[in-house]
Scaffold this active site. Structure first.
Site, PDB file in Angstrom:
ATOM      1  N   ALA A  11       0.820  -1.209   0.000  1.00 31.52           N
ATOM      2  CA  ALA A  11       0.000   0.000   0.000  1.00 31.52           C
ATOM      3  C   ALA A  11       0.853   1.256   0.000  1.00 31.52           C
ATOM      4  O   ALA A  11       0.503   2.257   0.621  1.00 31.52           O
ATOM      5  CB  ALA A  11      -0.916  -0.006   1.221  1.00 31.52           C
ATOM      6  N   GLY A  13       2.093   2.837  -2.925  1.00 28.96           N
ATOM      7  CA  GLY A  13       2.045   3.631  -4.147  1.00 28.96           C
ATOM      8  C   GLY A  13       1.324   4.954  -3.963  1.00 28.96           C
ATOM      9  O   GLY A  13       0.468   5.110  -3.089  1.00 28.96           O
ATOM     10  N   ARG A  17      -2.997   8.870 -10.421  1.00 29.99           N
ATOM     11  CA  ARG A  17      -4.100   8.964 -11.382  1.00 29.99           C
ATOM     12  C   ARG A  17      -5.449   9.227 -10.708  1.00 29.99           C
ATOM     13  O   ARG A  17      -6.410   9.608 -11.375  1.00 29.99           O
ATOM     14  CB  ARG A  17      -4.162   7.693 -12.222  1.00 29.99           C
ATOM     15  N   GLY A 146      -0.548  -9.959 -18.101  1.00 30.41           N
ATOM     16  CA  GLY A 146       0.470 -10.984 -18.307  1.00 30.41           C
ATOM     17  C   GLY A 146      -0.173 -12.357 -18.378  1.00 30.41           C
ATOM     18  O   GLY A 146      -1.090 -12.666 -17.612  1.00 30.41           O
TER      19      GLY A 146
END
Length: 496
Positions: A11, A13, A17, A146
């Site tokens: 947690a 980050g 945005r 991915g």
């Protein structure tokens, strides 16, 4: 499953945005922050410890996490250098002797993640002789994710990013969620060996797959069909989409438990709300926080209840309420406002355009309409007349009013607190009650009614009011005053 399970929640980050002064993982969905949902799921594992990796706005995020998990270990990632760097930061925050058992890595922005899913994932990992396991999802459209490559033994051979995938690999519908489980000894060995020789110069935890294969260790994949559980929110658009999906799941759960929801499209129910069977929610209802609604109660239309208890068989219509209790069989609304610490007893009534605050309204007592009830105790069976004001504030302090059992107060009363109206007492219309009223007494405070005859003819001459009065009064000889003004009352003020 509580033996030697460590859950690491990433947690740190910034969540740029989101374009918000609020940290990304703290944005709310269904009454909890995003990370609150993840921690709720993690706690269902009954883990030995939860380690939260914080970075940006660490004071804000850390305090929030500790409110939910007071014994959480906080690991500070000063610089964000990739997922492996974050996990290494968490690992170093744990004493060496505690680095044992199973380690689960989750993300703080995946609010749909369920504790049952994590439990099945950990069980799968423990029952497989593997170094690490990957929670994967099977999706109809894997674009942007991915892909999971499996070998002949169905183990994970590699994770290939879309930009590096061949056409055959791009067609694979199993994707990497990023949620991982490790044997602690393998994680302890592999973390120092993960490098950052890539375009971004970051340390990627998924590189552990290749290192495990090189060491002859097995990597397993645990595929779930409900891949939405692993979805994160990076901006407000994704946040709203996850919120709508969570609400859909919550409503579906309660409908299957016997709750009637007339219009799911306009009904929003938070994750911590509890509903009994045979509750009915009408259109436009929002149930927030820790609201509890008992059986046979009907809520709506157009209600917002936050941290409210609604008793069995109660009826709540077009009402806003917070931190209030509504007793069994009681009725509230329409257009009522119940502020914190309102308690309405069984079979009581709070009617149209009534505001209450810090008040106890006894069983069977009624406040039917157009009133403000603040800092009051209203006894069983009492009735409060229309247009009543409980004047609780003297400019410096709040004071309390007590209305006795089965008292009947008339319309347009003002109770100037502190004051008590005794059991079985009554008040007259328009009264201002400043002194205690004895039990069984009638209290009135207004003076006798007086009339100033023909006042409109003298003071409103030439108006429609005067014309109507003159027509009704008839000829001067027929008027009550004989048509002669009384000079002593000619300038009397206009009454209300």
């Amino acid at each position: 499953m509580s033996d030697d399970v460590t859950v690491i929640v990433l947690a740190a980050g910034g969540g740029t945005r989101m374009k918000s002064k609020t940290m990304k993982v703290l944005h709310p969905i269904a009454g909890r922050s995003m990370i609150g949902h993840v921690l709720h799921a993690a706690r269902q594992l009954e883990p030995t410890r939860i380690v939260a990796v914080v970075g940006h706005q660490r004071e804000q995020v850390g305090a929030h996490i500790e409110d939910i998990v007071p014994d959480a270990v906080m690991a500070v990632q000063d610089t964000q250098e990739g997922t492996a760097h974050a996990v290494r930061t968490a690992w170093e925050a744990i004493p060496a002797e505690a680095r044992v058992g199973t380690v689960v890595v989750a993300y703080g922005d995946t609010p749909l993640l369920e504790g049952e899913t994590l439990a099945r994932f950990v069980r799968f990992h423990r029952e497989s002789p593997v170094a690490m396991s990957i929670l994967t999802g099977v999706v109809a459209d894997p674009t942007g994710y991915g892909r999971i490559l499996r070998d002949e033994q169905d183990a994970v051979a590699a994770i290939v990013e879309e930009k590096d995938a061949t056409p055959e690999q791009a067609a694979i519908d199993e994707i990497n969620s990023g949620i991982l489980a490790f044997d602690a000894d393998f994680l302890d060995d592999v973390l120092p060996r993960i490098g950052n020789d890539n375009a971004k110069g970051e340390y990627y935890l998924t590189d552990a797959v290749a290192l495990a294969r090189e060491a002859g260790r097995t990597v397993a994949a645990f595929a779930i069909d409900d891949v939405m559980q692993t979805e994160g929110a990076n901006d407000r658009v994704q946040l709203a989409a996850l919120g709508a999906e969570m609400n859909r799941r919550i409503l579906e759960h309660w409908m299957r438990e016997g709750v009637t929801i007339v219009d799911p499209a306009t009904t929003w129910v938070d994750a911590d709300v509890r509903l009994a069977a045979d509750v009915t929610l009408l259109p436009g209802v929002q149930l927030q926080g820790a609201t509890v609604v008992d059986e046979d109660a009907v809520v709506g239309p157009d209600c917002t209840l936050k941290d409210v208890e609604v008793g069995a068989g109660a009826r709540v219509v077009r009402t806003h309420a917070e931190l209030a209790v509504i007793g069994a069989g009681a009725t509230v609304g329409p257009f009522a406002y119940l502020r914190p610490r309102t308690v309405l007893g069984a079979d009581g009534k709070i009617g149209a355009f009534v505001e209450t605050k810090n008040s106890e309204i006894g069983p069977g007592a009624k406040v039917p309409h157009l009133s403000y009830v603040g800092d009051a105790t209203i006894g069983e069976g009492a009735n409060i007349g229309a247009g009543t004001i409980f004047a609780n504030y003297d400019g410096l302090e709040k004071h309390r009013t007590t209305i006795g059992a089965h008292a009947k107060t008339a319309s347009n009363n003002t109770f100037v607190a502190p004051v008590t109206v005794g059991d079985g007492a009554a008040t007259g219309a328009g009264s201002v009650i400043r002194r205690d009223v004895p039990p069984g007494a009638l209290a009135v405070s207004s003076g006798p009614q007086r009339h100033y005859e023909a006042w409109a003819l003298r003071k409103r001459a030439g108006t429609k009011q005067a014309e109507a009065a003159e027509k009704a009064l008839g000829e001067p000889g027929e008027r009550p005053d004989g048509g002669t003004p009384d000079p002593d009352v000619g300038d009397a003020p206009v009454g209300g």
